[in-house]
Scaffold this motif. Sequence first.
Motif, PDB file in Angstrom:
ATOM      1  N   VAL A 132       0.817  -1.229   0.000  1.00  0.00           N
ATOM      2  CA  VAL A 132       0.000   0.000   0.000  1.00  0.00           C
ATOM      3  C   VAL A 132       0.845   1.271   0.000  1.00  0.00           C
ATOM      4  N   HIS A 133       2.162   1.129  -0.193  1.00  0.00           N
ATOM      5  CA  HIS A 133       3.037   2.300  -0.097  1.00  0.00           C
ATOM      6  C   HIS A 133       4.235   2.165  -1.034  1.00  0.00           C
ATOM      7  N   VAL A 134       4.043   2.529  -2.306  1.00  0.00           N
ATOM      8  CA  VAL A 134       5.169   2.569  -3.242  1.00  0.00           C
ATOM      9  C   VAL A 134       5.206   3.925  -3.947  1.00  0.00           C
ATOM     10  N   HIS A 135       6.413   4.284  -4.371  1.00  0.00           N
ATOM     11  CA  HIS A 135       6.630   5.492  -5.174  1.00  0.00           C
ATOM     12  C   HIS A 135       7.185   5.036  -6.512  1.00  0.00           C
ATOM     13  N   PHE A 136       6.327   4.976  -7.528  1.00  0.00           N
ATOM     14  CA  PHE A 136       6.801   4.534  -8.842  1.00  0.00           C
ATOM     15  C   PHE A 136       7.259   5.704  -9.715  1.00  0.00           C
ATOM     16  N   ARG A 137       7.137   6.939  -9.196  1.00  0.00           N
ATOM     17  CA  ARG A 137       7.857   8.113  -9.767  1.00  0.00           C
ATOM     18  C   ARG A 137       7.409   8.572 -11.142  1.00  0.00           C
ATOM     19  N   ASP A 138       6.335   8.015 -11.641  1.00  0.00           N
ATOM     20  CA  ASP A 138       5.982   8.223 -13.044  1.00  0.00           C
ATOM     21  C   ASP A 138       4.572   8.791 -13.094  1.00  0.00           C
ATOM     22  N   PRO A 161       1.380  10.052  -4.476  1.00  0.00           N
ATOM     23  CA  PRO A 161       1.133  11.170  -5.404  1.00  0.00           C
ATOM     24  C   PRO A 161       2.271  12.183  -5.510  1.00  0.00           C
ATOM     25  N   ASN A 162       3.442  11.926  -4.902  1.00  0.00           N
ATOM     26  CA  ASN A 162       4.519  12.933  -4.981  1.00  0.00           C
ATOM     27  C   ASN A 162       5.338  12.769  -6.259  1.00  0.00           C
ATOM     28  N   THR A 163       4.595  12.778  -7.371  1.00  0.00           N
ATOM     29  CA  THR A 163       5.205  12.754  -8.697  1.00  0.00           C
ATOM     30  C   THR A 163       5.170  14.181  -9.255  1.00  0.00           C
ATOM     31  N   GLU A 213       7.690  17.473   5.666  1.00  0.00           N
ATOM     32  CA  GLU A 213       8.291  17.517   4.344  1.00  0.00           C
ATOM     33  C   GLU A 213       9.168  16.287   4.119  1.00  0.00           C
ATOM     34  N   THR A 214       9.116  15.769   2.900  1.00  0.00           N
ATOM     35  CA  THR A 214       9.955  14.626   2.554  1.00  0.00           C
ATOM     36  C   THR A 214      10.343  14.771   1.095  1.00  0.00           C
ATOM     37  N   PHE A 215      10.694  13.688   0.421  1.00  0.00           N
ATOM     38  CA  PHE A 215      11.137  13.827  -0.963  1.00  0.00           C
ATOM     39  C   PHE A 215      10.022  14.423  -1.829  1.00  0.00           C
ATOM     40  N   GLY A 216      10.388  15.383  -2.689  1.00  0.00           N
ATOM     41  CA  GLY A 216       9.423  16.045  -3.543  1.00  0.00           C
ATOM     42  C   GLY A 216       9.072  17.436  -3.035  1.00  0.00           C
ATOM     43  N   LEU A 251      -1.280   8.835   6.066  1.00  0.00           N
ATOM     44  CA  LEU A 251      -0.509   9.980   6.559  1.00  0.00           C
ATOM     45  C   LEU A 251       0.962   9.687   6.698  1.00  0.00           C
ATOM     46  N   HIS A 252       1.768  10.611   6.145  1.00  0.00           N
ATOM     47  CA  HIS A 252       3.176  10.662   6.515  1.00  0.00           C
ATOM     48  C   HIS A 252       3.207  11.465   7.808  1.00  0.00           C
ATOM     49  N   ALA A 253       3.272  10.752   8.940  1.00  0.00           N
ATOM     50  CA  ALA A 253       3.079  11.394  10.246  1.00  0.00           C
ATOM     51  C   ALA A 253       4.428  11.756  10.878  1.00  0.00           C
ATOM     52  N   VAL A 279      16.304   7.823   5.079  1.00  0.00           N
ATOM     53  CA  VAL A 279      14.900   7.612   4.737  1.00  0.00           C
ATOM     54  C   VAL A 279      14.055   8.359   5.763  1.00  0.00           C
ATOM     55  N   ASN A 280      12.861   8.747   5.355  1.00  0.00           N
ATOM     56  CA  ASN A 280      11.925   9.406   6.278  1.00  0.00           C
ATOM     57  C   ASN A 280      10.728   8.520   6.536  1.00  0.00           C
ATOM     58  N   PRO A 281      10.385   8.308   7.801  1.00  0.00           N
ATOM     59  CA  PRO A 281      11.131   8.612   9.029  1.00  0.00           C
ATOM     60  C   PRO A 281      12.427   7.815   9.059  1.00  0.00           C
ATOM     61  N   THR A 288       6.198  -1.275   2.007  1.00  0.00           N
ATOM     62  CA  THR A 288       7.643  -1.081   1.804  1.00  0.00           C
ATOM     63  C   THR A 288       8.107   0.371   1.743  1.00  0.00           C
ATOM     64  N   ASP A 289       7.219   1.331   1.421  1.00  0.00           N
ATOM     65  CA  ASP A 289       7.704   2.674   1.117  1.00  0.00           C
ATOM     66  C   ASP A 289       8.811   2.595   0.053  1.00  0.00           C
ATOM     67  N   HIS A 290       8.564   1.755  -0.953  1.00  0.00           N
ATOM     68  CA  HIS A 290       9.510   1.623  -2.080  1.00  0.00           C
ATOM     69  C   HIS A 290       9.795   3.018  -2.648  1.00  0.00           C
ATOM     70  N   PRO A 301      12.605   4.632  -4.800  1.00  0.00           N
ATOM     71  CA  PRO A 301      13.829   4.521  -5.578  1.00  0.00           C
ATOM     72  C   PRO A 301      14.484   5.861  -5.907  1.00  0.00           C
ATOM     73  N   HIS A 302      15.814   5.857  -5.864  1.00  0.00           N
ATOM     74  CA  HIS A 302      16.639   6.987  -6.320  1.00  0.00           C
ATOM     75  C   HIS A 302      17.867   6.392  -7.013  1.00  0.00           C
ATOM     76  N   THR A 303      18.648   7.242  -7.706  1.00  0.00           N
ATOM     77  CA  THR A 303      19.836   6.725  -8.413  1.00  0.00           C
ATOM     78  C   THR A 303      21.035   6.700  -7.467  1.00  0.00           C
ATOM     79  N   ASP A 315      19.064  12.132  -1.324  1.00  0.00           N
ATOM     80  CA  ASP A 315      17.623  11.873  -1.463  1.00  0.00           C
ATOM     81  C   ASP A 315      17.203  10.776  -0.491  1.00  0.00           C
ATOM     82  N   CYS A 316      15.981  10.912   0.037  1.00  0.00           N
ATOM     83  CA  CYS A 316      15.513  10.009   1.102  1.00  0.00           C
ATOM     84  C   CYS A 316      14.763   8.817   0.522  1.00  0.00           C
ATOM     85  N   GLY A 317      15.085   7.626   1.016  1.00  0.00           N
ATOM     86  CA  GLY A 317      14.378   6.413   0.624  1.00  0.00           C
ATOM     87  C   GLY A 317      15.238   5.502  -0.226  1.00  0.00           C
ATOM     88  N   PHE A 318      14.727   4.304  -0.456  1.00  0.00           N
ATOM     89  CA  PHE A 318      15.420   3.290  -1.273  1.00  0.00           C
ATOM     90  C   PHE A 318      14.392   2.256  -1.708  1.00  0.00           C
TER      91      PHE A 318
HETATM   92  C1  NCD Z   1       9.764   8.992   0.005  1.00  0.00           C
HETATM   93  C2  NCD Z   1      10.097   9.344  -1.436  1.00  0.00           C
HETATM   94  O1  NCD Z   1      11.280   9.253  -1.797  1.00  0.00           O
HETATM   95  O2  NCD Z   1       9.210   9.661  -2.221  1.00  0.00           O
HETATM   96  N1  NCD Z   1      10.965   9.056   0.788  1.00  0.00           N
HETATM   97  C3  NCD Z   1      11.166   8.555   2.008  1.00  0.00           C
HETATM   98  O3  NCD Z   1      12.226   8.836   2.596  1.00  0.00           O
HETATM   99  N2  NCD Z   1      10.304   7.777   2.609  1.00  0.00           N
HETATM  100  C4  NCD Z   1       8.721   9.912   0.510  1.00  0.00           C
HETATM  101  C5  NCD Z   1       8.030   9.418   1.754  1.00  0.00           C
HETATM  102  O4  NCD Z   1       7.321   8.380   1.728  1.00  0.00           O
HETATM  103  O5  NCD Z   1       8.159  10.046   2.782  1.00  0.00           O
END
Ligand code: NCD
Length: 470
Positions: free
Chosen positions: A60-66, A94-96, A152-155, A181-183, A283-285, A310-312, A314-316, A329-332
Amino acid sequence: MNADLVIHNGQIVHPDGIVDASIAIHDGQILAIGAPDAMPTATETFDAGGLHILPGAIDVHVHFRDPGYTHKEDWDTGSAAAAFGGVTTVFDMPNTVPATANASALSDKHAIASSRARVDYGLYGFLGEDTIANVPEMVAGGVIGFKLYMGETFGRLPTPSTGAMLEAFEIVAPTGKRISLHAETASIMARREARMRNAGRTDPLAHLAARPAIVAVEAVSRAAILAEWTGARIHILHISSAEELRPLAEAKARGVDITGETCPHYLFLSADDYDRCGGVIRVNPPVREARNQQPLWQALTSGVLDIVATDHAPHTPPEKTRNDIWTVDCGFPGVETQMSLMLSALPLRHASICDYVRWSAYNPARIWGLAPKKGAIQVGADADLAIVDLGREMVLDDAALQSRSKISPWHGRRVKGLPIHTLVRGRFIMRDRILQDGTQGWGRSVHTIQSMPAARPRNTDATMEAIVRF
Ligand code: NCD
Ligand code: ZN
C-alpha cells in the motif's frame, strides 16, 4: 465449466492455516479449491509441488515516480520489481510531477499506469493546503485513497497547516476513502535540522538526530484526534518507533478508524547500520535505535500494527551517495525484497507464514475495501498469487534488482524464502524468476471499493462547510 489453469500440489496459505489443495482458475478468478480429482478439466496444469501459495502481497506504499522522475523508476520497471517480490497490487504515492492533486493529473497517471503496469494498482490523491477543493473530482476520477504529508519529505510538497488538515478530513470523511498519513511534524524537524546544519553536522546520523521519535509521536497523536473528531478513516504510514504504538493503540481502543503500517527497514535495520550504509540508509522517518525493533514485531503479532508495506522509494546511486547527508535523497527500493526479508525472519520472531499473509495481503485488502476480491485465496477472488519456495536461499544483490534504482541497504543480505512465480488475475507475470513478455499493461486500477462499512462522519454541524452555510 472448464478451467484455464489448475495448480496442483501447493500448500495454500490462509491467514488462519495452511491447506494442501489444488486451485482452479477461470477468467482470472479462482473457480474452485479442493482435492485434485475434484478439479474441472483445464487448458493448462501447473505443478507447485514443494511450494507455498500465498495471496499476492498488496503493497500500500510505493513510489513509482511516473510521471516526473522516470530516471529513478517508471511503471514498467516498478511493476516488474513488484512481480519479482510476489506483489500483485501496489498503491502509488502522489509525490510525482505533477503531483496527483487534481482530476487532470490523476487521469494522466491512470493513462500511464494502465498502459505500463504489470500488476494491479491504486492511485493516491494528494491532500495539500490548496487541493482540498479537488477531493470530489479526484474521487470521481478513481483514487484508492488520499495521502497527506504532515512533514516535508522527498518532492518537497508543502505541509498543510493543522487547519487545512482538519478541513481535508471533514471533506474526505463522508466519502469513506481512507487518508494515509506521513506522520512527522514539519516544524519540529525544521528547527532541529537547522540547528544541526548550523553546528556543521553533515554525517548520516545527523539525519536521525534531527527527527527523534517525538516528531512522529506528536503527529500520530494529532492525526488520531482529528480523525476521531471528523470520523475520517486514517492509516499511519511507515511507523518507525516503539513510542508511536501507544497513541495508535489508544486511538484504536477509543474506536477511531485508524490503522498502522511498518516497513522492513524498521524491523531489520537500526542506528548501528549508518556507518556501514552511509547516506544510502537515509529515509523518512529515519531508521532508529535497535531497541525499537522488538516492540514493532510485537505490535504486528498483537494486531496494534496491521500491515507491512515497503515505502519503495527509488533513487539513483549518485542521488544516494552525496557526502553531505542533507543533500542525499531520502528512501530506497523495497517492493522487490520485502517478502524474502519477512519470510526469512518469521521463525526468529515467533511468527508464522499465516501471520505474514495477514500483514501483507489480507489486512490491506480488508482495510481498503478490496476484500473479498483481493487479499485471500478463496473461490470468487482474483487469482493473485505469490508462489514461494521457503527453502530457497539467496544473497540480495542491488545489481540484480528489476527496479531502475540499483542501490539499497539490503545489498549482501542473505535471505531464505523466495517468490518463484507471480500471477495477477490468473496470468503469470513472473515464471521461474523470469519476467513474462507482454505483461505491460495487464495491471488494472482497483479503486472501486468492493466492501466497506458505511462512512460515519462526525461533528458535521461544525465543519467548515456547515459554518459557512450558516
Ligand atoms: C519517500 C520518497 O522518496 O518519495 N521518501 C522517504 O524517505 N520515505 C517519501 C516518503 O514516503 O516520505
Ligand atoms: Zn512518507
